[in-house]
Scaffold this motif. Structure first.
Motif, PDB file in Angstrom:
ATOM      1  N   PHE A  90       0.769  -1.278   0.126  1.00  0.00           N
ATOM      2  CA  PHE A  90      -0.055   0.037   0.162  1.00  0.00           C
ATOM      3  C   PHE A  90       0.832   1.259  -0.046  1.00  0.00           C
ATOM      4  CE2 PHE A  90      -2.667  -3.323   1.767  1.00  0.00           C
ATOM      5  CZ  PHE A  90      -3.780  -3.354   1.098  1.00  0.00           C
ATOM      6  N   ILE A  91       1.999   1.121   0.752  1.00  0.00           N
ATOM      7  CA  ILE A  91       2.906   2.312   0.813  1.00  0.00           C
ATOM      8  C   ILE A  91       3.452   2.561  -0.739  1.00  0.00           C
ATOM      9  CG2 ILE A  91       4.823   3.225   1.750  1.00  0.00           C
ATOM     10  CD1 ILE A  91       4.123   1.769   4.450  1.00  0.00           C
ATOM     11  N   PHE A  92       4.134   1.235  -1.198  1.00  0.00           N
ATOM     12  CA  PHE A  92       4.563   1.288  -2.543  1.00  0.00           C
ATOM     13  C   PHE A  92       3.636   2.028  -3.609  1.00  0.00           C
ATOM     14  CE2 PHE A  92       6.830  -0.614  -6.229  1.00  0.00           C
ATOM     15  CZ  PHE A  92       8.360  -0.186  -5.914  1.00  0.00           C
ATOM     16  N   PHE A  93       2.586   1.631  -3.444  1.00  0.00           N
ATOM     17  CA  PHE A  93       1.892   1.992  -4.711  1.00  0.00           C
ATOM     18  C   PHE A  93       0.910   3.171  -4.265  1.00  0.00           C
ATOM     19  CE2 PHE A  93       2.847  -2.401  -5.832  1.00  0.00           C
ATOM     20  CZ  PHE A  93       3.728  -2.173  -7.085  1.00  0.00           C
ATOM     21  N   MET A  94       1.258   3.855  -3.330  1.00  0.00           N
ATOM     22  CA  MET A  94       0.276   5.232  -2.750  1.00  0.00           C
ATOM     23  C   MET A  94       0.087   6.004  -3.804  1.00  0.00           C
ATOM     24  SD  MET A  94       0.228   6.173   1.096  1.00  0.00           S
ATOM     25  CE  MET A  94       1.989   6.893   0.985  1.00  0.00           C
ATOM     26  N   LYS A  95       1.534   6.565  -4.312  1.00  0.00           N
ATOM     27  CA  LYS A  95       1.639   7.625  -5.523  1.00  0.00           C
ATOM     28  C   LYS A  95       1.596   7.047  -6.952  1.00  0.00           C
ATOM     29  CE  LYS A  95       1.674  11.059  -2.726  1.00  0.00           C
ATOM     30  NZ  LYS A  95       2.476  11.193  -1.728  1.00  0.00           N
ATOM     31  N   ARG A  96       2.415   5.845  -7.021  1.00  0.00           N
ATOM     32  CA  ARG A  96       2.604   5.472  -8.249  1.00  0.00           C
ATOM     33  C   ARG A  96       1.442   4.325  -8.869  1.00  0.00           C
ATOM     34  NH1 ARG A  96       8.319   3.441  -7.077  1.00  0.00           N
ATOM     35  NH2 ARG A  96       7.827   4.215  -4.970  1.00  0.00           N
ATOM     36  N   LYS A  97       1.261   4.219 -10.019  1.00  0.00           N
ATOM     37  CA  LYS A  97       0.227   3.261 -10.645  1.00  0.00           C
ATOM     38  C   LYS A  97       0.800   1.951 -10.533  1.00  0.00           C
ATOM     39  CE  LYS A  97      -2.580   3.061 -14.571  1.00  0.00           C
ATOM     40  NZ  LYS A  97      -3.680   1.907 -14.114  1.00  0.00           N
ATOM     41  N   PRO A  98       0.266   0.858 -10.190  1.00  0.00           N
ATOM     42  CA  PRO A  98       0.885  -0.321 -10.308  1.00  0.00           C
ATOM     43  C   PRO A  98       1.047  -0.874 -11.748  1.00  0.00           C
ATOM     44  CG  PRO A  98      -1.160  -0.306  -8.955  1.00  0.00           C
ATOM     45  CD  PRO A  98      -1.033   0.879  -9.548  1.00  0.00           C
ATOM     46  N   PRO A  99       2.228  -1.278 -12.230  1.00  0.00           N
ATOM     47  CA  PRO A  99       2.380  -1.814 -13.489  1.00  0.00           C
ATOM     48  C   PRO A  99       1.401  -2.932 -14.037  1.00  0.00           C
ATOM     49  CG  PRO A  99       4.128  -2.819 -12.020  1.00  0.00           C
ATOM     50  CD  PRO A  99       3.303  -1.740 -11.040  1.00  0.00           C
ATOM     51  N   ALA A 100       1.506  -3.041 -15.481  1.00  0.00           N
ATOM     52  CA  ALA A 100       0.355  -3.922 -16.063  1.00  0.00           C
ATOM     53  C   ALA A 100       0.439  -5.357 -15.342  1.00  0.00           C
ATOM     54  CB  ALA A 100       0.441  -3.718 -17.476  1.00  0.00           C
ATOM     55  N   VAL A 101       1.704  -5.963 -15.233  1.00  0.00           N
ATOM     56  CA  VAL A 101       2.010  -7.229 -14.929  1.00  0.00           C
ATOM     57  C   VAL A 101       1.400  -7.393 -13.397  1.00  0.00           C
ATOM     58  CG1 VAL A 101       4.447  -6.540 -13.914  1.00  0.00           C
ATOM     59  CG2 VAL A 101       3.883  -8.791 -14.654  1.00  0.00           C
ATOM     60  N   ALA A 123      -8.652   0.412  -2.153  1.00  0.00           N
ATOM     61  CA  ALA A 123      -8.525   1.848  -2.892  1.00  0.00           C
ATOM     62  C   ALA A 123      -9.710   2.748  -2.299  1.00  0.00           C
ATOM     63  CB  ALA A 123      -8.310   1.841  -4.346  1.00  0.00           C
ATOM     64  N   VAL A 124     -10.922   2.112  -2.147  1.00  0.00           N
ATOM     65  CA  VAL A 124     -12.060   2.857  -1.972  1.00  0.00           C
ATOM     66  C   VAL A 124     -12.346   3.139  -0.406  1.00  0.00           C
ATOM     67  CG1 VAL A 124     -13.597   2.117  -3.840  1.00  0.00           C
ATOM     68  CG2 VAL A 124     -13.540   0.791  -1.787  1.00  0.00           C
ATOM     69  N   CYS A 125     -11.481   2.608   0.470  1.00  0.00           N
ATOM     70  CA  CYS A 125     -11.444   2.509   1.779  1.00  0.00           C
ATOM     71  C   CYS A 125     -10.896   3.823   2.191  1.00  0.00           C
ATOM     72  CB  CYS A 125     -10.762   1.389   2.438  1.00  0.00           C
ATOM     73  SG  CYS A 125     -11.917  -0.284   2.153  1.00  0.00           S
ATOM     74  N   SER A 163     -18.457  -1.651   1.063  1.00  0.00           N
ATOM     75  CA  SER A 163     -17.857  -2.660   1.350  1.00  0.00           C
ATOM     76  C   SER A 163     -16.763  -2.294   2.428  1.00  0.00           C
ATOM     77  CB  SER A 163     -16.907  -3.024  -0.175  1.00  0.00           C
ATOM     78  OG  SER A 163     -16.316  -1.846  -0.404  1.00  0.00           O
ATOM     79  N   GLU A 164     -16.310  -1.115   2.679  1.00  0.00           N
ATOM     80  CA  GLU A 164     -15.288  -0.815   3.704  1.00  0.00           C
ATOM     81  C   GLU A 164     -15.863  -1.151   5.158  1.00  0.00           C
ATOM     82  OE1 GLU A 164     -14.312   3.280   4.015  1.00  0.00           O
ATOM     83  OE2 GLU A 164     -12.646   2.990   5.181  1.00  0.00           O
ATOM     84  N   SER A 165     -17.390  -0.877   5.345  1.00  0.00           N
ATOM     85  CA  SER A 165     -17.883  -1.331   6.532  1.00  0.00           C
ATOM     86  C   SER A 165     -17.827  -2.831   6.847  1.00  0.00           C
ATOM     87  CB  SER A 165     -19.124  -0.866   6.577  1.00  0.00           C
ATOM     88  OG  SER A 165     -19.433   0.708   6.017  1.00  0.00           O
ATOM     89  N   PHE A 166     -18.033  -3.461   5.879  1.00  0.00           N
ATOM     90  CA  PHE A 166     -18.298  -5.115   5.970  1.00  0.00           C
ATOM     91  C   PHE A 166     -16.804  -5.623   6.275  1.00  0.00           C
ATOM     92  CE2 PHE A 166     -17.887  -9.156   3.838  1.00  0.00           C
ATOM     93  CZ  PHE A 166     -18.904  -9.824   4.533  1.00  0.00           C
ATOM     94  N   TYR A 167     -15.864  -5.167   5.471  1.00  0.00           N
ATOM     95  CA  TYR A 167     -14.431  -5.625   5.549  1.00  0.00           C
ATOM     96  C   TYR A 167     -13.983  -5.179   7.060  1.00  0.00           C
ATOM     97  CZ  TYR A 167     -14.074  -5.627   0.358  1.00  0.00           C
ATOM     98  OH  TYR A 167     -14.157  -5.694  -0.809  1.00  0.00           O
ATOM     99  N   ALA A 168     -14.255  -3.908   7.489  1.00  0.00           N
ATOM    100  CA  ALA A 168     -13.843  -3.626   8.843  1.00  0.00           C
ATOM    101  C   ALA A 168     -14.583  -4.419   9.788  1.00  0.00           C
ATOM    102  CB  ALA A 168     -14.232  -2.229   9.174  1.00  0.00           C
TER     103      ALA A 168
END
Lengths: 103, 233
Positions: free
Chosen positions: A22-33, B100-102, B132-137
């Motif tokens: 989550f930290i690593f991909f906070m700013k950059r977009k994950p690659p297609a792979v 990402a939506v959380c 979904s966030e509420s359910f996950y939590a």
């Protein structure tokens, strides 16, 4: 004090492991792979976690891992049949608790 | 008050509890066993719930009992924890989109991401119309409460709980993984991921033995699935 410090260190390392992607991909977009790989991670992890549960079995010794294997198959069969996770898990666990007592 | 954000919360607790019952069976029994071991190793009882809250990772906690009792140096304990829990880095990769939506609970969801909670979050769908966030939590918090409660009970009155009746109840966690695997097979109908993961696990076991099986098997599986990139959607 040593105990609490060590526990805190272990907690931080664990949290870091969980937070890394989550930290690593906070700013950059994950690659297609990664888009490809992440689709298949859950089925692969579930397969590995099931097999990992059986790593301590000793097939050369009575009851030859029979309670574990039979109960796991019962869980899978129940799940395929009724598709109710609770029935599958309670049924399979009940069978396992019975088998380890009678075998 | 008649706000839309209040309504879903009521709806998620029931389904979240139902989804978490297998974890309740497993975490409470294994948690009690953990608490009992903490006290048996000569450590103060309160370290059991403290570890369950601060570390919240079963395998690492069981390892920590022996290491703490032996007065192992902190750097070494941190490195061993890294080896055991490195697999969690991979879990997050397949949750980037879902989380990402959380917003409010994102940090908590990441902290509370155990094997079992990961399995539930990636396989069980949130109830229709709920956030979904509420359910996950809710699922994550219920799972953690079972673990912390179990480890507290085990440390305080563990000796009084008759183990001859509860022996084998921890199989519920294996059963949970079997159910989640069946559901994965239902939704992803390709042989490759299952075959690759099985081959990787068997190979890792034969080559390196049972220690660190999870992390080696997961890395090998990812390498394996990448080799099939052109053949899979």
């Amino acid at each position: 004090m040593h105990n609490l410090e060590a526990i805190l260190a272990m907690g931080l390392v664990t949290l870091l492991c969980r937070a890394t992607p989550f930290i690593f991909f906070m700013k950059r977009k994950p690659p297609a792979v990664l888009d490809f790989v992440q689709r298949y991670i859950p089925p692969m992890i579930m397969t590995i976690l099931v097999l990992n549960s059986f790593k301590g079995l000793r097939f050369g010794l009575a009851p030859f891992g029979l309670p574990e294997i039979a109960s796991a198959l019962a869980v899978a069969a129940l799940q395929l049949w009724r598709r109710n996770a609770l029935i599958s898990i309670v049924g399979g666990t009940g069978l396992y608790m019975l088998l380890i007592r009678v075998l | 008050m008649h706000s839309n954000s209040e309504a879903p919360r009521v709806k998620v607790l029931g389904p979240a509890f139902t989804a978490s019952i297998p974890v309740l069976l497993g975490y409470s029994t294994i948690g009690i066993a953990f608490g009992l071991l903490v006290v048996k190793a000569g450590l103060p009882w309160f370290l059991s719930p403290v570890m369950s809250i601060v570390i919240y990772a079963g395998a690492a906690q069981f390892m920590a009992i022996a290491l703490l009792a032996a007065g192992t140096d902190i750097v070494q304990m941190a490195i061993l924890t890294l080896v055991i829990n490195a697999r969690h880095m991979v879990y997050g990769l397949s949750l980037l989109d879902r989380f990402a939506v959380c917003r409010r609970w994102k940090g908590y969801l990441i902290y509370a991401l155990t094997d079992e909670t990961y399995g539930l979050l990636t396989t069980v769908s949130p109830p229709e119309g709920a956030r979904s966030e509420s359910f996950y939590a809710a699922v994550s918090a219920l799972d953690e409460s079972y673990w912390v409660a179990g480890s507290l009970v085990g440390a305080v009155i563990g000796g009084l709980v008759p183990t001859e009746y509860t022996k084998g109840l921890d199989f519920a966690l294996t059963a949970l993984f079997v159910v989640l695997l069946v559901e994965q097979i239902r939704s992803i109908r390709r042989i490759e991921p299952y075959a690759i993961a099985t081959a990787a696990t068997v190979l890792a076991f034969v080559l390196f033995g049972p220690a660190n099986l999870l992390v080696i098997a997961i890395l090998a599986s990812i390498a394996g699935i990448l080799a099939f990139r052109r053949r899979l959607p």
